[in-house]
Design a protein around this motif. Structure first.
Motif, PDB file in Angstrom:
ATOM      1  N   ALA A   1       0.832  -1.207   0.000  1.00 38.77           N
ATOM      2  CA  ALA A   1       0.000   0.000   0.000  1.00 38.77           C
ATOM      3  C   ALA A   1       0.865   1.255   0.000  1.00 38.77           C
ATOM      4  CB  ALA A   1      -0.905  -0.006   1.226  1.00 38.77           C
ATOM      5  N   LYS A   2       0.492   2.217  -0.866  1.00 38.14           N
ATOM      6  CA  LYS A   2       1.269   3.460  -0.893  1.00 38.14           C
ATOM      7  C   LYS A   2       0.454   4.627  -1.461  1.00 38.14           C
ATOM      8  CE  LYS A   2       3.757   2.340  -5.207  1.00 38.14           C
ATOM      9  NZ  LYS A   2       3.359   0.949  -5.453  1.00 38.14           N
ATOM     10  N   LEU A   3       1.014   5.802  -1.289  1.00 35.19           N
ATOM     11  CA  LEU A   3       0.411   7.044  -1.746  1.00 35.19           C
ATOM     12  C   LEU A   3       0.083   6.965  -3.234  1.00 35.19           C
ATOM     13  CD1 LEU A   3      -0.081   9.921  -0.562  1.00 35.19           C
ATOM     14  CD2 LEU A   3       2.112  10.565  -1.553  1.00 35.19           C
ATOM     15  N   GLY A   4      -1.074   7.497  -3.605  1.00 34.93           N
ATOM     16  CA  GLY A   4      -1.432   7.577  -5.028  1.00 34.93           C
ATOM     17  C   GLY A   4      -2.270   6.434  -5.527  1.00 34.93           C
ATOM     18  N   GLN A   5      -2.415   5.375  -4.719  1.00 37.15           N
ATOM     19  CA  GLN A   5      -3.182   4.215  -5.182  1.00 37.15           C
ATOM     20  C   GLN A   5      -4.680   4.379  -4.954  1.00 37.15           C
ATOM     21  OE1 GLN A   5      -1.273   1.102  -2.815  1.00 37.15           O
ATOM     22  NE2 GLN A   5      -0.314   0.288  -4.657  1.00 37.15           N
ATOM     23  N   VAL A   6      -5.436   3.603  -5.739  1.00 42.37           N
ATOM     24  CA  VAL A   6      -6.849   3.360  -5.446  1.00 42.37           C
ATOM     25  C   VAL A   6      -6.937   1.916  -4.963  1.00 42.37           C
ATOM     26  CG1 VAL A   6      -9.181   3.157  -6.379  1.00 42.37           C
ATOM     27  CG2 VAL A   6      -7.662   4.970  -7.205  1.00 42.37           C
TER      28      VAL A   6
ATOM     29  N   ALA B   1      -4.133   5.332   6.612  1.00 44.27           N
ATOM     30  CA  ALA B   1      -2.978   5.792   7.389  1.00 44.27           C
ATOM     31  C   ALA B   1      -1.683   5.673   6.588  1.00 44.27           C
ATOM     32  CB  ALA B   1      -2.868   5.003   8.688  1.00 44.27           C
ATOM     33  N   MET B   2      -1.643   4.711   5.669  1.00 43.40           N
ATOM     34  CA  MET B   2      -0.431   4.507   4.856  1.00 43.40           C
ATOM     35  C   MET B   2      -0.421   5.390   3.607  1.00 43.40           C
ATOM     36  SD  MET B   2       0.096   0.414   5.219  1.00 43.40           S
ATOM     37  CE  MET B   2       0.421  -0.327   6.821  1.00 43.40           C
ATOM     38  N   GLY B   3      -1.420   6.255   3.478  1.00 45.02           N
ATOM     39  CA  GLY B   3      -1.387   7.241   2.400  1.00 45.02           C
ATOM     40  C   GLY B   3      -2.104   6.851   1.127  1.00 45.02           C
ATOM     41  N   VAL B   4      -2.778   5.680   1.116  1.00 45.81           N
ATOM     42  CA  VAL B   4      -3.533   5.301  -0.090  1.00 45.81           C
ATOM     43  C   VAL B   4      -4.556   6.395  -0.370  1.00 45.81           C
ATOM     44  CG1 VAL B   4      -5.205   3.629  -0.989  1.00 45.81           C
ATOM     45  CG2 VAL B   4      -3.139   2.836   0.166  1.00 45.81           C
ATOM     46  N   SER B   5      -4.621   6.847  -1.626  1.00 48.75           N
ATOM     47  CA  SER B   5      -5.398   8.051  -1.945  1.00 48.75           C
ATOM     48  C   SER B   5      -6.902   7.839  -1.856  1.00 48.75           C
ATOM     49  CB  SER B   5      -5.036   8.541  -3.348  1.00 48.75           C
ATOM     50  OG  SER B   5      -3.655   8.834  -3.384  1.00 48.75           O
TER      51      SER B   5
ATOM     52  N   GLY C   1     -12.548   3.645 -15.679  1.00 47.19           N
ATOM     53  CA  GLY C   1     -12.353   2.499 -16.565  1.00 47.19           C
ATOM     54  C   GLY C   1     -11.019   1.793 -16.416  1.00 47.19           C
ATOM     55  N   LYS C   2     -10.154   2.282 -15.513  1.00 44.13           N
ATOM     56  CA  LYS C   2      -8.805   1.690 -15.399  1.00 44.13           C
ATOM     57  C   LYS C   2      -8.767   0.471 -14.476  1.00 44.13           C
ATOM     58  CE  LYS C   2      -6.561   6.181 -15.868  1.00 44.13           C
ATOM     59  NZ  LYS C   2      -6.405   7.338 -14.997  1.00 44.13           N
ATOM     60  N   GLY C   3      -9.615   0.451 -13.450  1.00 43.73           N
ATOM     61  CA  GLY C   3      -9.511  -0.584 -12.416  1.00 43.73           C
ATOM     62  C   GLY C   3      -8.650  -0.087 -11.264  1.00 43.73           C
ATOM     63  N   PHE C   4      -8.645  -0.846 -10.180  1.00 44.98           N
ATOM     64  CA  PHE C   4      -7.910  -0.426  -8.974  1.00 44.98           C
ATOM     65  C   PHE C   4      -6.484  -0.966  -8.958  1.00 44.98           C
ATOM     66  CE2 PHE C   4     -10.150  -4.383  -7.882  1.00 44.98           C
ATOM     67  CZ  PHE C   4      -9.087  -5.159  -7.463  1.00 44.98           C
ATOM     68  N   ASP C   5      -5.658  -0.368  -8.097  1.00 45.28           N
ATOM     69  CA  ASP C   5      -4.249  -0.774  -7.959  1.00 45.28           C
ATOM     70  C   ASP C   5      -4.065  -1.905  -6.949  1.00 45.28           C
ATOM     71  OD1 ASP C   5      -3.007   1.573  -9.486  1.00 45.28           O
ATOM     72  OD2 ASP C   5      -4.219   2.596  -7.976  1.00 45.28           O
TER      73      ASP C   5
END
Length: 350
Positions: free
Chosen positions: A167-172, A191-195, A236-240
């Motif tokens: 898990a990291k910043l910028g993800q869905v 808490a880990m910054g997932v957007s 339309g991209k899907g999640f990370d």
């Protein structure tokens, strides 16, 4: 200690728990005696209570349930240096061998000789006192209550799941299942910054709780097309990153279908049979990474710090409190009202 006997909630048969008197345990040289103040009711406790087994683990009554505990040290063993009487602690429930390859690698959650509270045949902690290894009793900062200390155990599962998934910043991220583990996973991801975090469930009260805790979108899988909603939300991209906590074939398949190419899916929830049929062809086409979770490792200090610093409001997951004397009714209520009781906690004595 003057008090030599303690109240213990003993499972005497399927769906039957009664309060019995048992001797207060004496701590060994490397143990502390903890006066238990709060114990969370976990889904595994309810499984054992209702059906008497999880996979190969079978309850043979008399048996004591409960493994999410917070309390106060009232006595220390002769070798204990890290704790003193009066310290408030969160108890990590699994004692491992320390000698096997997994323990030596730091992956002690994979130790096959683990002794884990409330995993048959080891008794749990729905009782007033417990003797436990001092190294597995983590001191709580002043601003963290013993009730929050009891919730460090499920939070550790959610944090381990988030870490396993990178898990990291910028993800869905998408979390399927909004029970206790789904909710602590949501808190950990945030808490880990997932957007952005999407939470899927079929029970409205759980989805409402997920919204309260910061979910950016909730999907009622019974009333909406989960995959379509995920795709709409992600243009339309899907999640990370997907984290499966519901333990159903339907939700696991939805994650594979809703994933972006190259995404990671973490499996946390156990299915009823332990088996699922999944669209593996699609997983291959997308080159997905599958990770799995068994409990947690080396997480308690980080989880306690996250609660202490205010990054994770763990107490907000609790919906219902019960007293130890009412434990039969409490467990029955949790089984019967899964739609309403998101997380129950037993108060044992303050």
């Amino acid at each position: 200690m003057e008090k030599k006997m303690m109240k213990t909630a003993v499972m005497t048969a399927l769906k039957t728990v009664e309060i019995q008197e048992r001797p207060v345990p004496a701590p060994k040289e490397n143990e502390v005696l903890v006066k238990v103040e709060y114990v969370g009711i976990c889904g595994s406790d309810l499984h054992y209570y209702e059906s008497g087994r999880i996979g190969d683990f079978i309850v043979e009554p008399p048996f004591v349930l409960g493994h999410e505990a917070g309390g106060v040290v009232v006595e220390t063993g002769s070798n204990v240096k890290n704790l003193k009487v009066g310290d408030r602690v969160a108890l990590e429930p699994g004692k491992t061998c320390g000698e096997c390859e997994f323990c030596k690698e730091g992956k002690y959650n994979l130790c096959k000789d683990v002794i884990f509270f409330a995993t048959p045949p080891v008794d749990g902690v729905f009782q007033e006192y417990v003797a436990h290894e001092a190294g597995l009793c983590f001191k709580l900062p002043e601003n963290v209550s013993t009730m929050e200390g009891a919730l460090i155990e499920p939070l550790a599962v959610g944090m381990h799941a988030a870490r396993q998934g990178g898990a990291k910043l910028g993800q869905v991220a998408v979390v399927t299942g909004a029970g206790c583990i789904g909710l602590v996973t949501l808190l950990s991801l945030k808490a880990m910054g997932v957007s952005k975090v999407v939470v899927v469930d079929v029970m409205e009260k759980r989805l409402k709780k997920a919204q309260e805790l910061g979910a950016d979108l909730v999907i009622n899988g019974k009333e909406e097309d989960t995959v379509a909603k995920i795709m709409e939300f992600t243009d339309g991209k899907g999640f990370d990153l997907g984290i499966e906590t519901a333990g159903t074939q339907v939700t696991a398949s939805q994650l594979i279908k809703g994933a972006k190419k190259g995404a990671t899916v973490v499996f946390v929830g156990y299915s009823a049979t332990g088996e699922m049929t999944l669209p593996i062809g699609m997983a291959l086409d997308k080159e997905l990474t599958f990770k799995t979770v068994f409990r947690y490792r080396n997480i308690y200090p980080m989880a306690i710090e996250a609660v202490s610093s205010g990054k994770i409001a763990i107490k907000d997951i609790v919906t219902d409190y019960f007293d130890l004397d009412d434990i039969q009714d409490a467990l029955q209520a949790c089984v019967a009202n899964k739609a309403d009781i998101v997380k129950g906690v037993i108060r044992i004595g303050q």
